[in-house]
Every structure is written in C-alpha cells, then in structure tokens.
Design a protein around this motif. Structure first.
Motif, PDB file in Angstrom:
ATOM      1  N   MET A   1       0.738  -1.249   0.088  1.00 48.84           N
ATOM      2  CA  MET A   1       0.023   0.128  -0.075  1.00 48.84           C
ATOM      3  C   MET A   1       0.832   1.091  -0.028  1.00 48.84           C
ATOM      4  SD  MET A   1      -2.776  -1.695   2.659  1.00 48.84           S
ATOM      5  CE  MET A   1      -1.463  -2.724   3.350  1.00 48.84           C
ATOM      6  N   ILE A   2       1.905   1.084  -0.326  1.00 48.79           N
ATOM      7  CA  ILE A   2       3.147   2.310  -0.441  1.00 48.79           C
ATOM      8  C   ILE A   2       3.406   2.381  -1.758  1.00 48.79           C
ATOM      9  CG2 ILE A   2       3.350   2.759   1.981  1.00 48.79           C
ATOM     10  CD1 ILE A   2       6.059   1.362   1.786  1.00 48.79           C
ATOM     11  N   GLU A   3       4.267   3.394  -2.231  1.00 49.58           N
ATOM     12  CA  GLU A   3       4.648   3.321  -3.683  1.00 49.58           C
ATOM     13  C   GLU A   3       5.599   2.274  -4.062  1.00 49.58           C
ATOM     14  OE1 GLU A   3       2.598   6.896  -2.804  1.00 49.58           O
ATOM     15  OE2 GLU A   3       4.284   5.665  -1.759  1.00 49.58           O
ATOM     16  N   ARG A   4       6.814   1.935  -3.211  1.00 49.61           N
ATOM     17  CA  ARG A   4       7.775   1.034  -3.373  1.00 49.61           C
ATOM     18  C   ARG A   4       7.014  -0.500  -3.716  1.00 49.61           C
ATOM     19  NH1 ARG A   4      11.608  -1.968   1.147  1.00 49.61           N
ATOM     20  NH2 ARG A   4      11.875  -3.798  -0.045  1.00 49.61           N
ATOM     21  N   PHE A   5       6.139  -0.807  -3.167  1.00 50.27           N
ATOM     22  CA  PHE A   5       5.319  -1.878  -3.436  1.00 50.27           C
ATOM     23  C   PHE A   5       4.415  -2.150  -4.572  1.00 50.27           C
ATOM     24  CE2 PHE A   5       5.742  -2.387   1.421  1.00 50.27           C
ATOM     25  CZ  PHE A   5       6.855  -3.125   1.356  1.00 50.27           C
ATOM     26  N   PHE A   6       3.596  -1.120  -4.730  1.00 51.87           N
ATOM     27  CA  PHE A   6       2.482  -1.120  -5.664  1.00 51.87           C
ATOM     28  C   PHE A   6       3.124  -0.629  -7.237  1.00 51.87           C
ATOM     29  CE2 PHE A   6       0.996   2.759  -3.790  1.00 51.87           C
ATOM     30  CZ  PHE A   6       1.127   3.429  -4.951  1.00 51.87           C
ATOM     31  N   ILE A   7       4.370   0.088  -7.112  1.00 55.02           N
ATOM     32  CA  ILE A   7       4.740   0.449  -8.189  1.00 55.02           C
ATOM     33  C   ILE A   7       6.021  -0.725  -8.784  1.00 55.02           C
ATOM     34  CG2 ILE A   7       6.295   2.157  -9.594  1.00 55.02           C
ATOM     35  CD1 ILE A   7       4.708   4.376  -7.957  1.00 55.02           C
ATOM     36  N   THR A   8       6.743  -1.245  -8.111  1.00 53.65           N
ATOM     37  CA  THR A   8       7.994  -2.053  -8.338  1.00 53.65           C
ATOM     38  C   THR A   8       7.767  -3.459  -8.127  1.00 53.65           C
ATOM     39  OG1 THR A   8       9.227  -1.485  -6.568  1.00 53.65           O
ATOM     40  CG2 THR A   8       9.527   0.027  -8.356  1.00 53.65           C
ATOM     41  N   GLU A   9       6.749  -3.844  -7.293  1.00 52.00           N
ATOM     42  CA  GLU A   9       6.871  -5.098  -6.859  1.00 52.00           C
ATOM     43  C   GLU A   9       5.627  -5.710  -7.016  1.00 52.00           C
ATOM     44  OE1 GLU A   9       8.551  -5.358  -2.827  1.00 52.00           O
ATOM     45  OE2 GLU A   9      10.156  -3.751  -3.189  1.00 52.00           O
ATOM     46  N   THR A  10       4.833  -5.231  -7.881  1.00 57.53           N
ATOM     47  CA  THR A  10       3.460  -6.080  -8.196  1.00 57.53           C
ATOM     48  C   THR A  10       3.648  -7.353  -8.740  1.00 57.53           C
ATOM     49  OG1 THR A  10       2.442  -4.132  -8.176  1.00 57.53           O
ATOM     50  CG2 THR A  10       1.339  -5.815  -9.179  1.00 57.53           C
ATOM     51  N   GLU A  11       3.373  -8.457  -8.500  1.00 57.86           N
ATOM     52  CA  GLU A  11       4.206  -9.903  -8.877  1.00 57.86           C
ATOM     53  C   GLU A  11       3.086 -10.493 -10.285  1.00 57.86           C
ATOM     54  OE1 GLU A  11       4.283 -12.410  -5.951  1.00 57.86           O
ATOM     55  OE2 GLU A  11       5.785 -11.476  -4.973  1.00 57.86           O
ATOM     56  N   GLY A  12       1.481  -9.978 -10.287  1.00 58.70           N
ATOM     57  CA  GLY A  12       1.008 -10.652 -11.350  1.00 58.70           C
ATOM     58  C   GLY A  12      -0.248  -9.792 -11.776  1.00 58.70           C
ATOM     59  N   SER A  13      -0.531 -10.084 -13.132  1.00 56.13           N
ATOM     60  CA  SER A  13      -1.641  -9.005 -13.595  1.00 56.13           C
ATOM     61  C   SER A  13      -3.003  -9.731 -13.218  1.00 56.13           C
ATOM     62  CB  SER A  13      -1.200  -9.087 -14.995  1.00 56.13           C
ATOM     63  OG  SER A  13      -1.555 -10.560 -15.695  1.00 56.13           O
ATOM     64  N   TRP A  14      -4.000  -9.085 -13.731  1.00 55.97           N
ATOM     65  CA  TRP A  14      -5.442  -9.476 -13.348  1.00 55.97           C
ATOM     66  C   TRP A  14      -5.893 -10.558 -14.366  1.00 55.97           C
ATOM     67  CZ3 TRP A  14      -9.787  -6.537 -11.278  1.00 55.97           C
ATOM     68  CH2 TRP A  14      -9.534  -5.697 -10.129  1.00 55.97           C
TER      69      TRP A  14
END
Length: 284
Positions: free
Chosen positions: A247-260
């Motif tokens: 829920m912070i930029e580091r995670f949802f911008i660079t560490e999102t693992e899979g698509s919808w």
C-alpha cells in the motif's frame, strides 16, 4: 548516487518554494470542491491535502489471493495491514507517517499543493507535489540503514470535470538507494486515476501505474486497483480489488507480481479513515 540524491533534494525544495509562492497570493476565484473525496485514490495519493489542523487515521488491509476460495475465505486468512496518520500543517501542506506489515516497512511523506483548480476561472487544473520515503526493517541485519531506504517523487495533476467525473495523472520517479547488480536505482512510471461519483454516498475509483523504464531484473506487472467508495459522516470506507498487496509506492509500483488475468493475483482489500480536528476550525 550521492549526486543524484542531492539533485532530488534540490528538485523537491524548488517545488516547495513554488508552492509557498502561489499560496502566498489569494485568488478571486472560488475553488472546486473535492476533486477526490480523500487524500488517496486507492493505494496512491490524490491531489487533495488535509485542512490545517485535520488529522486522519488510516486503517488499510490487503488480503491473500481470491483464488483461495471458501477454504481460505477468499484470502482473508493472509492479511497485511498498514496503519497511518496524516496531518494538515497548513491548508496547502500535509505530512504523514505509516507502518506496513509487509516487510515491516515504515514510511513518511510530505505533500504540497502547488495549484488549485478554480470553479469559474482561475487555474484549469490542480497540481500537488508528493515526496515519500520508506524503509524496510525485515531481515535488515548487515545492511546499512541508508541502503534500505526508497524515495518516491510524484507530480499529481488532476482536473474535476463537472460533479461526477475527475481524472488524475501521476508522473513518478522512484529511487532505491540499493539495487541489484543488473538493476537501476531509478524507476520511472506514469499513473492514471479516474473517479466517478454515482450519488452523494457512492463513488467508483481506479488507478493504473504504467512502467516507463526497464530498470528491474524481474518484469513486474503494472499495478491496477479498482474500488467502491462509501462516504459517511466522519469517515470514508473503500472496498477494493487490486493486483498489488503493498500500500506504499515501493510495493505497488515496483513489486506487483501478477496481472489481472488470474485470481491468483487479485487481492480484496479495504481502506477506512477517521478524521479528527486538532485546534479550532478556521472561520472565513
């Protein structure tokens, strides 16, 4: 790296000076009200800032993948949480801090409103500058504190088109002090976020972050979140679906693992806020 950090600090100082300059002059035009209902869209920030003296307490949850089905209560057995406090220092400057269970991460930020859209004349858009810092404390033994810090800088540009529709763009620079050998320290992304007001209480919001650089060894998915927003007196409740657990930029911008494209990558979540007033409300 030190030169880049100094450059980023100068850049942030420059935008804060611009904010001070514009806020020192009053305009003859009334401003638009609530381009977005809250200071965040789903995971990322909106152009809104708290009023002076307003304190907001955030409780945010993201659960495991929906593919766990009934056995895992569609992911509720694997919850991660972020608790945060946002405070309006002035009517144009807001600061905040938070703590995420994911990688035991602490974060802080400052937001400065640079321009504000006029209702009938004045500026056609609202512009807010955001700078954040986050540090992970999980498995930090042997790693210098500075190497665990990630900075994010965003220019939030939004316009409210009538009472029912708002749109925001978020050009983003994310800087990691420590990166792998085959990765870059600086990551660029562009976010886009629409909001549709259905009635006085209900709205639909979404945000999408597109990667603009190839500075990561892995190929993370573009973060996409969709939410239903329920506005009640004293707090806002938001129920969301997202392919990002952080829920912070580091995670949802660079560490999102899979698509919808799979329920294995989609997570149910919610945000709930409670507003408090510190000091007397300003009278006009």
């Amino acid at each position: 790296m030190h030169y880049l950090s100094q450059l980023l600090q100068l850049f942030c100082t420059f935008f804060l000076c611009i904010a001070c300059f514009f806020q020192s002059f009053s305009q003859d035009y009334p401003y638009v009200y609530q381009t977005f209902r809250g200071t965040r869209i789903v995971n990322g920030h909106s152009v809104e800032v708290n009023d002076q003296g307003a304190l907001t307490f955030w409780i945010s949850h993201r659960f495991g993948p929906l593919s766990q089905g009934a056995e895992g209560l569609i992911g509720l057995d694997q919850a991660t949480i972020r608790l945060g406090l946002d405070y309006g220092v002035t009517d144009w400057l807001m600061v905040g801090l938070g703590r995420s269970g994911l990688q035991r991460t602490y974060d802080t930020f400052a937001k400065a409103r640079v321009l504000r859209q006029g209702r009938e004349g004045g500026w056609p858009i609202s512009v807010t500058w955001l700078s954040t810092a986050a540090v992970s404390t999980l498995n930090s033994e042997g790693i210098d504190f500075s190497d665990r810090v990630t900075y994010t800088h965003q220019l939030l540009i939004a316009r409210k088109f009538g009472e029912a529709f708002s749109l925001q763009l978020m050009p983003t620079l994310l800087h990691r002090n420590l990166a792998a050998v085959d990765e870059k320290n600086d990551i660029y992304a562009l976010g886009i976020a629409p909001r549709i007001q259905l009635n006085k209480m209900l709205a639909i919001t979404a945000e999408y972050y597109l990667h603009l650089s190839d500075g990561l060894a892995t190929d993370p998915a573009d973060g996409f979140s969709l939410a239903v927003e329920i506005d009640t007196k004293g707090h806002v409740f938001q129920l969301s679906l997202s392919n990002a657990r952080g829920m912070i930029e580091r995670f949802f911008i660079t560490e999102t693992e899979g698509s919808w494209d799979s329920l294995d990558n989609i997570h149910l979540g919610f945000n709930i806020t409670r507003d408090f007033r510190i000091g007397k409300r300003k009278r006009y």
